[in-house]
Enzyme design. Structure first.
Site, PDB file in Angstrom:
ATOM      1  N   HIS A 361       0.817  -1.205   0.000  1.00 15.75           N
ATOM      2  CA  HIS A 361       0.000   0.000   0.000  1.00 15.75           C
ATOM      3  C   HIS A 361       0.853   1.258   0.000  1.00 15.75           C
ATOM      4  O   HIS A 361       0.450   2.285  -0.514  1.00 15.75           O
ATOM      5  CB  HIS A 361      -0.956  -0.008   1.190  1.00 15.75           C
ATOM      6  CG  HIS A 361      -2.186  -0.772   0.901  1.00 15.75           C
ATOM      7  ND1 HIS A 361      -2.465  -1.996   1.454  1.00 15.75           N
ATOM      8  CD2 HIS A 361      -3.207  -0.499   0.059  1.00 15.75           C
ATOM      9  CE1 HIS A 361      -3.607  -2.435   0.977  1.00 15.75           C
ATOM     10  NE2 HIS A 361      -4.084  -1.555   0.125  1.00 15.75           N
ATOM     11  N   CYS A 678      -5.017  -2.633 -23.818  1.00 16.06           N
ATOM     12  CA  CYS A 678      -4.963  -2.114 -22.445  1.00 16.06           C
ATOM     13  C   CYS A 678      -3.783  -2.639 -21.638  1.00 16.06           C
ATOM     14  O   CYS A 678      -3.722  -2.434 -20.434  1.00 16.06           O
ATOM     15  CB  CYS A 678      -6.274  -2.382 -21.727  1.00 16.06           C
ATOM     16  SG  CYS A 678      -6.663  -4.129 -21.605  1.00 16.06           S
TER      17      CYS A 678
HETATM   18  C1  PEP Z   1      -3.033  -7.555 -19.132  1.00 14.53           C
HETATM   19  O1  PEP Z   1      -2.908  -8.730 -18.807  1.00 14.53           O
HETATM   20  O2  PEP Z   1      -2.357  -7.013 -20.022  1.00 14.53           O
HETATM   21  C2  PEP Z   1      -3.997  -6.681 -18.440  1.00 14.53           C
HETATM   22  C3  PEP Z   1      -4.246  -5.473 -18.857  1.00 14.53           C
HETATM   23  O3  PEP Z   1      -4.592  -7.170 -17.333  1.00 14.53           O
HETATM   24  P1  PEP Z   1      -3.879  -7.347 -15.920  1.00 14.53           P
HETATM   25  O4  PEP Z   1      -2.569  -6.640 -15.943  1.00 14.53           O
HETATM   26  O5  PEP Z   1      -4.823  -6.779 -14.925  1.00 14.53           O
HETATM   27  O6  PEP Z   1      -3.745  -8.832 -15.806  1.00 14.53           O
END
Ligand code: PEP
Ligand code: MG
Length: 758
Positions: A361, A678
């Site tokens: 944290h 993402c």
């Molecule tokens: C990924 O795996 O690229 C993603 C965006 O999800 P996380 O990092 O939450 O697994």
């Protein structure tokens, strides 16, 4: 031999002073191997030589003075070849170089072995003997095993001995390596902070005045609760995400139903309030520390923090007003969230924590406060750090203690440049992410961990591309109710009116597990994770998607995204459940609300390699794809994304990953499926350019990177990006890709985005 080996290695690893550890080990080796001389040379890569640091047998006044080039003499040959060298008469060896100052004229036999940690040469152990003979197989095996076993301790001890080196003959200016907890650079004196009260120092005792002890404890709870309210209110105008939930968790733990009750029960058994507190907290700490899950293990420091604060209030100690310098870097064995809260506003420039990782944290708060942080720096001599000037580099996770003037000047310059770069990129925050030749890309936020509702309205983001829902689940003591989830999701959806918010369904398992839903597995990343769990528990999934759809009634800006999809049937099952939730809700809602209920668009994450080969089938079932390069890279390369030992081979720039990403873009285009991205790669300048050139038009990233990536896109033509992509796809290994991309960014004047300084 084996017992001696274990003893020597253990003693070496427990010694906190490198000089004395080296001195002790050379004597022990000499004694156990019954030889005439044992010496250790340490590698100084900056000067490409080995320094004779310790010896039992060579002239004392040559220690710290005599150096041997990496390719010089028989010691240099061991370093160069990175393998043991066993010579009956070293003086006759063609590589032998006479060094009169070490006084080795009487020695003939030589056995040298390199000390290597993670492919890096740390030094050489050399054994010498008067009689001219080859060392036998057992002796060679002993020294090779010993060198391999001390290498890790040596890597740490080298760091912890840094100050000793600097006070001696060598000003190495080496960095101590930790985990990069939060980016940025800071230069300031260190302020060593100890917990105010330490449960470890409490000796448990029994009492007869139970009711008095209960009253004291209750008073301490009220005071502690109040402390947390004050801390949270100090930060609430600065932090707009859920990092502050830690204080809520502390307050919940204090409840009569939780720790509070257990402590009261112990007092009822005639333990003093302090003893009861210690017994209960220690028990929890041991339990948490023994858990395999890193996130849960981190929680032991939260429990300790809570215990020490309660103790502080129990003992009614007055806070010793420690005079804080104008600017300082907070350093503690275990920097906790409440320490950060307490010291922020008072010239806090950065954080160094001996314990913890970027999951703690304290690191989460540091990122929310844009404070550079280096975590997990083990075995550095804490006592020697107070008030010492230091530099922390939150990009690389490096700490420089007592840097020399040249390094200070260099970093002062870098800090000025960092500030200038931050101001410069801020100018484009509200502008379009458009290349000079007219290619437009939309930039979205990755939120959940650091949602930043208020912040994001002005952050220049087109919406939320990934809202990670698991973090709010992690900070609770049981699954949040539908109502609770609805309120939370509503806040997020309303925070982005008219903009799309892509919410991912619960993605726990792997490295993220819930305190109230433990999962024990040998291979958690290949196990029960993401959609696999929620399909096995439709009651959890249905409640979540119902809450999402309820929250969306007014704003109508929700998209639902499914994580960890590996097979088509998982998509069918998830869609069936989402439809069920939709129909149930439409009959449950008031007539007015029913009209506003919309079935959101549904998409999947492309993060398991199998789906790359089924994009055609999937295209007909979902509304969009979003690539998660973090997991896709982990699964394509078979490299655990959380394992520091293999961190150097985890790269989304691996040619196979780049080819896979290109293929996904082409296929999505062929099947006409909207595509976004993402994973972390999108927030890197080179990554964003490559993705844009591949055809990704929606990139989602951490809020801090939106304006940086906008700046990059606005300064590189689409044509240049395509040229860079084409060339990048011709390389056969990651290193070549990296160096080509770095070179290109420098040529484009964007070097300041990939390292400290412009
Ligand atoms: C990924 O795996 O690229 C993603 C965006 O999800 P996380 O990092 O939450 O697994
Ligand atoms: Mg993922």
């Amino acid at each position: 031999m084996l017992t001696s080996l274990r003893r020597i290695v253990l003693e070496f690893s427990q010694n906190t002073e490198l000089d004395s550890a080296l001195h002790r080990i050379v004597s022990q080796i000499k004694q156990v191997m019954k030889t005439d001389c044992c010496s250790i040379y340490l590698a100084d890569h900056q000067h490409q030589h080995l320094v004779l640091m310790s010896s039992d047998g060579l002239a004392k006044d040559s220690l710290g003075q005599t150096t041997v080039g990496f390719t010089e003499g028989v010691v240099g040959l061991v370093a160069q070849r990175e393998e043991p060298l066993n010579i009956a008469n070293a003086k006759l060896h063609p590589h032998f170089v006479h060094a009169p100052e070490v006084k080795e004229d009487n020695f003939n036999a030589f056995l040298g072995t390199p000390i290597i940690h993670q492919r890096k040469l740390l030094g050489v152990i050399a054994i010498q003997q008067e009689s001219a003979r080859f060392f036998n197989e057992n002796e060679e095996a002993f020294i090779v095993t010993l060198a391999a076993q001390i290498a890790t301790s040596m890597a740490n001890a080298e760091a912890s001995g840094l100050i000793a080196f600097k006070q001696g003959h060598h000003q190495w200016n080496k960095a101590v390596q930790g985990v990069a907890g939060s980016t940025g650079i800071a230069l300031a004196p260190m302020l060593m902070v100890q917990p105010h009260a330490d449960l470890a120092s409490i000796a448990v005792t029994k009492i007869s005045n139970v009711s008095e002890q209960v009253a004291r404890f209750e008073q301490a709870v009220i005071k502690t609760r109040n402390d947390y309210n004050v801390m949270a209110s100090k930060l609430e105008n600065i932090i707009v995400d859920n990092s502050l939930d830690i204080f809520e968790l502390y307050k919940q733990l204090l409840d009569k139903a939780n720790l509070g009750r257990e402590i009261s029960d112990k007092i009822a058994q005639s333990w003093s309030a302090e003893s009861a507190l210690k017994l209960v907290i220690d028990n929890y700490v041991v339990q948490f520390e023994s858990l395999e899950d890193p996130y849960l293990r981190e929680r032991s420091s939260d429990i300790k923090d809570l215990g020490n604060r309660l103790l502080f209030n129990l003992q009614s100690l007055n806070t010793v007003a420690k005079s804080t310098p104008e600017n300082f870097i907070l350093v503690a064995e275990d920097v906790t969230a409440s320490m950060v809260a307490e010291y922020q506003h008072q010239g806090l420039k950065g954080i160094v924590s001996l314990r913890g990782s970027n999951n703690s944290h304290a690191a989460i708060l540091a990122r929310a406060l844009a404070l550079p942080a280096v975590m997990g720096i083990e075995r550095i001599p804490l006592g020697k750090l107070d008030k010492k000037l230091c530099i922390i580099d939150g990009y690389s996770g490096e700490l420089f203690v007592d840097p020399n003037d040249a390094l200070i000047r260099e970093y002062e310059h870098l800090i000025i440049e960092e500030d200038a770069l931050a101001d410069k990129v801020k100018e484009v925050e509200q502008l379009a992410a458009e290349t000079p030749d007219g290619k437009n890309v939309e930039l979205f936020l990755n939120a959940g961990l650091s949602t930043g509702f208020d912040h994001s309205v002005n952050s220049g983001a087109a919406g939320i591309g990934l809202y990670r829902t698991e973090i709010p689940f992690m900070n609770k003591s049981c699954f949040p109710s539908e109502l609770e989830q609805t309120a939370l999701y509503q806040q997020v959806l309303h925070g982005f009116p008219e903009k799309t918010v892509t919410m991912r369904t619960l993605d726990v398992g792997g490295d993220k597990s819930l305190p109230y839903f433990p999962i024990q597995e040998d291979n958690p990343f290949l196990g029960w994770r993401g959609i696999r769990i929620t399909l096995d528990h439709p009651e959890i999934f249905l409640v979540q998607v119902r809450a999402m759809m309820r929250a969306n009634v007014e704003s109508k800006n929700l998209e639902i995204m499914l994580p960890m999809i590996a097979s088509v049937n998982e998509v069918d099952d998830a869609i069936r459940l989402i439809n069920q939730a939709y129909y149930e809700l439409s009959s449950e809602l008031e007539i007015e609300q029913q009209k506003s209920l919309v079935r959101p668009r549904i998409g999947i994450m492309i993060e398991v390699p199998s789906v790359i080969f089924q994009l055609g089938e999937l295209a007909s079932k979902v509304d969009f794809f979003s690539v998660g390069s973090n997991d896709l890279t982990q699964y394509l390369l078979a490299v655990d994304r959380n394992n520091a030992r293999v961190a150097n081979i985890f790269s989304s720039y691996h040619p196979a990953v780049l080819k896979a990403l290109t293929m996904i873009a082409e296929e999505s285009n062929k099947y006409n499926v909207p595509l976004s991205f993402c994973g972390e790669l999108a927030s890197e300048p080179a990554g964003a350019l490559l993705l844009m050139a591949m055809g990704y038009e929606k990139l989602s990233m951490n809020p801090h990177n939106i304006s940086r990536i906008k700046w990059v896109i606005r300064h590189v033509s689409f044509n240049d990006a395509k040229r860079i992509l084409q060339k990048s796809l011709t390389f056969s290994n990651t290193k070549q890709v990296h160096s080509y991309l770095n070179e290109q960014l420098e040529l484009l004047g964007l070097g300041g985005f990939i390292r400290a300084g412009m």
